[in-house]
Design an enzyme around this catalytic site. Structure first.
Site, mmCIF file in Angstrom:
data_model
loop_
_atom_site.group_PDB
_atom_site.id
_atom_site.type_symbol
_atom_site.label_atom_id
_atom_site.label_comp_id
_atom_site.label_asym_id
_atom_site.label_seq_id
_atom_site.Cartn_x
_atom_site.Cartn_y
_atom_site.Cartn_z
ATOM 1 N N CYS A 131 99.098 46.747 30.720
ATOM 2 C CA CYS A 131 98.915 46.341 32.109
ATOM 3 C C CYS A 131 97.934 45.156 32.141
ATOM 4 O O CYS A 131 98.099 44.194 31.392
ATOM 5 C CB CYS A 131 98.446 47.539 32.930
ATOM 6 S SG CYS A 131 98.189 47.283 34.689
ATOM 7 N N ASP A 181 109.136 45.296 36.353
ATOM 8 C CA ASP A 181 108.231 44.148 36.430
ATOM 9 C C ASP A 181 108.946 42.808 36.325
ATOM 10 O O ASP A 181 108.484 41.816 36.904
ATOM 11 C CB ASP A 181 107.176 44.226 35.327
ATOM 12 C CG ASP A 181 106.123 45.288 35.586
ATOM 13 O OD1 ASP A 181 106.041 45.771 36.733
ATOM 14 O OD2 ASP A 181 105.386 45.639 34.645
ATOM 15 N N HIS A 211 106.494 50.068 35.757
ATOM 16 C CA HIS A 211 105.186 49.546 35.365
ATOM 17 C C HIS A 211 104.241 50.697 35.012
ATOM 18 O O HIS A 211 104.037 51.615 35.814
ATOM 19 C CB HIS A 211 104.581 48.719 36.498
ATOM 20 C CG HIS A 211 103.248 48.144 36.163
ATOM 21 N ND1 HIS A 211 103.112 47.056 35.330
ATOM 22 C CD2 HIS A 211 102.001 48.520 36.512
ATOM 23 C CE1 HIS A 211 101.823 46.777 35.195
ATOM 24 N NE2 HIS A 211 101.131 47.653 35.898
#
Length: 242
Positions: A131, A181, A211
């Site tokens: 992330c 994403d 995600h």
């Protein structure tokens, strides 16, 4: 695997971190791991422990140390639904306040600390991230091309700084994207930027993932996606660091 907590002096204060490594008296290649936006918690210790079992010294940084030591905020055991929204509401100001310059100062301090550990083998290291931490890993690899030999980022906004920010990367790289994403068109644009930067890379969308798919304590977790992550990460580290 032993877990050792550490205090790392940086230009902006003292950062807390932990390391997982084989307890065999040998030296092993170093890996700097950046957590996802939820920060250090049990699942990150599990992932660092798993990587250490494959023969690596894994240092995991509290990237939000400027706002306090781990845990920076209270986290539920399971991050999903309304709890996920509430946690993000607390963390987004910290993420938005984190600058590229802070990343680079932290990277200097952490890489210096990592390579000074007696259990770390002299030579190149790897950086990994998840992330937001994947963006920090990418920045670190670009800033330290002579030291970082492998870069891996998962469900991360790796192109957020623009294509010029990728130019310094000499590491072998893998980027594992969540299907939620990136579109195939987005992936194509990113891969053209990676090609233009001359980066030896693989970059792919992990089918059916959302995600955060690597994190087993969230509602984004995908077991197949996590396995695919290990199937990509371990050979990358093996080829670049051994």
């Amino acid at each position: 695997m032993p877990i050792k907590t550490s205090q790392i002096p940086t230009a902006d204060g003292v950062a807390d971190a932990f390391a997982a490594f084989p307890d065999d008296g040998e030296q092993h290649p170093g890996v700097l791991m950046y957590p996802d936006g939820f920060g250090i918690r049990p699942v990150l210790r599990e992932m660092a422990d798993e990587l250490a079992r494959h023969g690596y010294y894994v240092l995991v940084l509290n990237m939000f140390y400027r706002h306090g030591p781990t845990p920076v905020i209270d986290l539920p055991e399971y991050i999903g639904g309304e709890a996920r929204s509430a946690v993000f509401a607390q963390l987004m100001p910290l993420i938005e306040a984190h600058t590229a310059e802070q990343t680079l100062r932290d990277a200097d301090a952490c890489l210096g600390f990592l390579t000074a550990q007696p259990q770390v083998r002299p030579g190149p290291v790897a950086v990994t991230g998840y992330c937001f931490g994947g963006l920090l890993a990418t920045r670190t690899a670009a800033a330290h091309p002579n030291q970082v030999a492998a870069l891996a980022a998962f469900h991360a906004p790796v192109g957020a700084d623009g294509p010029d920010a990728l130019a310094g990367i000499t590491a072998r790289a893998h980027f594992g994207h969540a299907a939620s994403d990136l579109t195939p068109e987005d992936l194509d644009r990113l891969n053209r930027s990676l090609d233009a930067a001359g980066i030896d890379h693989t970059s792919e969308i992990y089918p059916g993932t959302a995600h955060g798919f690597t994190m087993s304590d969230t509602d984004a977790y995908d077991a197949a996606g996590l396995r695919r992550h290990w199937d990509r990460l371990l050979p990358l580290l093996e080829s670049a660091l051994h």
